[in-house]
Design a protein around this motif. Structure first.
Motif, short mmCIF file in Angstrom:
data_model
loop_
_atom_site.label_atom_id
_atom_site.label_comp_id
_atom_site.label_asym_id
_atom_site.label_seq_id
_atom_site.Cartn_x
_atom_site.Cartn_y
_atom_site.Cartn_z
N LYS A 49 -6.74 3.16 9.61
CA LYS A 49 -6.98 4.51 10.29
C LYS A 49 -7.31 5.32 9.15
O LYS A 49 -6.29 5.78 8.45
N PHE A 50 -8.45 5.95 9.21
CA PHE A 50 -8.54 7.20 8.28
C PHE A 50 -8.17 8.74 8.82
O PHE A 50 -8.68 8.85 9.97
N ASP A 51 -7.40 9.18 8.21
CA ASP A 51 -6.65 10.64 8.77
C ASP A 51 -7.37 11.69 7.86
O ASP A 51 -6.92 11.55 6.93
N GLU A 52 -8.19 12.56 8.38
CA GLU A 52 -8.80 13.64 7.56
C GLU A 52 -7.92 14.86 7.43
O GLU A 52 -8.61 15.85 6.88
N THR A 53 -6.61 14.90 7.73
CA THR A 53 -5.93 16.09 7.66
C THR A 53 -5.48 16.32 6.33
O THR A 53 -5.33 15.38 5.50
N GLY A 54 -5.63 17.54 6.00
CA GLY A 54 -5.16 17.94 4.37
C GLY A 54 -6.59 17.94 3.48
O GLY A 54 -7.55 17.53 3.92
N PRO A 55 -6.47 18.25 2.16
CA PRO A 55 -7.27 18.20 1.57
C PRO A 55 -7.72 16.89 0.89
O PRO A 55 -9.03 16.66 0.96
N GLN A 56 -6.93 15.93 1.15
CA GLN A 56 -7.33 14.58 0.50
C GLN A 56 -7.41 13.66 1.64
O GLN A 56 -8.19 12.85 1.60
N GLY A 57 -6.59 13.71 2.71
CA GLY A 57 -6.64 12.75 3.70
C GLY A 57 -5.66 11.83 3.34
O GLY A 57 -5.19 11.49 2.28
N ASN A 58 -5.64 10.92 4.51
CA ASN A 58 -4.41 9.87 4.25
C ASN A 58 -5.13 8.30 5.18
O ASN A 58 -6.17 8.52 5.75
N ILE A 59 -4.80 7.36 4.34
CA ILE A 59 -5.29 6.10 5.15
C ILE A 59 -3.79 5.45 5.92
O ILE A 59 -2.92 5.10 5.21
N LYS A 60 -3.84 4.95 7.03
CA LYS A 60 -2.64 4.37 7.57
C LYS A 60 -3.16 2.82 7.99
O LYS A 60 -4.39 2.66 8.43
N ILE A 61 -2.29 1.91 7.18
CA ILE A 61 -2.71 0.67 7.13
C ILE A 61 -1.74 0.01 8.08
O ILE A 61 -0.56 0.02 7.73
N ALA A 62 -2.06 -0.87 8.96
CA ALA A 62 -1.23 -1.72 10.03
C ALA A 62 -1.17 -3.01 9.22
O ALA A 62 -2.26 -3.62 9.06
N LEU A 63 0.10 -3.51 8.76
CA LEU A 63 0.15 -4.56 8.15
C LEU A 63 0.22 -5.94 9.08
O LEU A 63 0.57 -5.70 10.23
N LYS A 64 -0.13 -7.00 8.45
CA LYS A 64 -0.31 -8.05 9.34
C LYS A 64 0.88 -9.42 9.10
O LYS A 64 1.08 -9.35 7.97
N TYR A 65 1.52 -9.65 10.22
CA TYR A 65 2.57 -10.43 9.85
C TYR A 65 2.36 -11.78 10.87
O TYR A 65 1.70 -11.72 12.27
N HIS A 66 2.69 -12.98 10.88
CA HIS A 66 2.53 -13.96 11.71
C HIS A 66 3.59 -13.67 12.72
O HIS A 66 4.58 -13.24 12.77
N PRO A 67 3.23 -13.58 14.27
CA PRO A 67 3.73 -13.43 15.31
C PRO A 67 5.28 -14.10 15.60
O PRO A 67 6.11 -13.57 16.11
N GLU A 68 5.22 -15.43 15.05
CA GLU A 68 6.59 -16.07 15.27
C GLU A 68 7.41 -16.03 14.12
O GLU A 68 8.61 -15.85 14.30
N THR A 69 6.90 -16.36 13.10
CA THR A 69 7.73 -16.52 12.00
C THR A 69 7.87 -15.26 10.96
O THR A 69 8.89 -15.31 10.04
N LYS A 70 7.10 -14.21 11.40
CA LYS A 70 7.28 -12.82 10.65
C LYS A 70 6.87 -13.15 9.12
O LYS A 70 7.19 -12.19 8.38
N VAL A 71 6.18 -14.16 8.88
CA VAL A 71 5.81 -14.11 7.36
C VAL A 71 4.40 -13.51 7.30
O VAL A 71 3.41 -13.35 7.98
N PRO A 72 4.50 -12.56 6.05
CA PRO A 72 3.12 -11.47 5.79
C PRO A 72 2.04 -12.31 5.38
O PRO A 72 2.18 -13.42 4.93
N ALA A 73 0.88 -11.71 5.91
CA ALA A 73 -0.53 -12.37 5.57
C ALA A 73 -0.80 -11.96 3.96
O ALA A 73 -1.27 -12.98 3.54
N ILE A 74 0.04 -11.19 3.50
CA ILE A 74 -0.24 -10.75 2.02
C ILE A 74 0.81 -11.50 1.31
O ILE A 74 2.05 -10.82 1.40
N LYS A 75 0.80 -12.28 0.51
CA LYS A 75 1.86 -13.07 -0.20
C LYS A 75 1.75 -12.40 -1.72
O LYS A 75 2.83 -12.32 -2.13
N GLY A 76 0.68 -11.92 -2.17
CA GLY A 76 0.62 -11.21 -3.55
C GLY A 76 -0.33 -10.28 -3.61
O GLY A 76 -1.43 -10.40 -3.19
N LEU A 77 -0.16 -9.34 -4.28
CA LEU A 77 -1.07 -8.19 -4.61
C LEU A 77 -0.69 -7.92 -6.29
O LEU A 77 0.12 -7.55 -6.77
N GLU A 78 -1.86 -8.06 -7.26
CA GLU A 78 -1.86 -8.29 -8.70
C GLU A 78 -2.95 -7.08 -9.24
O GLU A 78 -4.12 -7.38 -8.79
#
Length: 131
Positions: free
Chosen positions: A48-77
């Motif tokens: 979700k893009f939040d336009e408050t303030g001069p720059q604004g913010n991005i709110k990101i909901a992270l994704k996890y497996h529903p049962e094992t809670k393993v994240p969808a993102i394993k690595g970011l480089e």
């Protein structure tokens, strides 16, 4: 801040390691494009893009497996950085984990994945790898 893309990736990486549900990052047009690609490829749940303030913010909901809670993102480089820019033409675009991951490329036609850039025959700066 000298490298806002590295800061963006580090905030997401730290939130994933801490098992946070939502992470908030300062907005820019490049970060919006990166977030859109992460959503389209299924690495994040929503944004979700939040336009408050001069720059604004991005709110990101992270994704996890529903049962094992393993994240969808394993690595970011971060591939290219301010001290050493990495460019690639359309013939030599990198493949991440033999096609299982995504390389995000900044081209003259906008920010896109490595597969889209290969299909359009455009090269550019390799921003980051996601798997």
């Amino acid at each position: 801040m000298t490298d806002p893309i590295a800061d963006y990736l580090t905030r997401i990486r730290n939130a994933v390691m801490a098992k946070h549900r939502v992470v908030e990052v300062p907005a820019s047009s490049l970060k919006r494009d990166l977030t859109r690609i992460l959503f389209e490829k299924g690495y994040i749940l929503n944004y979700k893009f939040d336009e408050t303030g001069p720059q604004g913010n991005i709110k990101i909901a992270l994704k996890y497996h529903p049962e094992t809670k393993v994240p969808a993102i394993k690595g970011l480089e971060r591939a290219s950085r301010p001290g050493l820019r990495r460019y690639s033409n359309h013939k030599k675009l990198p493949r991440v984990l033999n096609g299982l991951g995504v390389a995000i490329i900044s081209t003259s036609q906008g920010v896109m994945t490595d597969k889209e850039a290969r299909d359009k025959n455009v090269g550019g700066e390799v921003l980051c790898y996601v798997y």
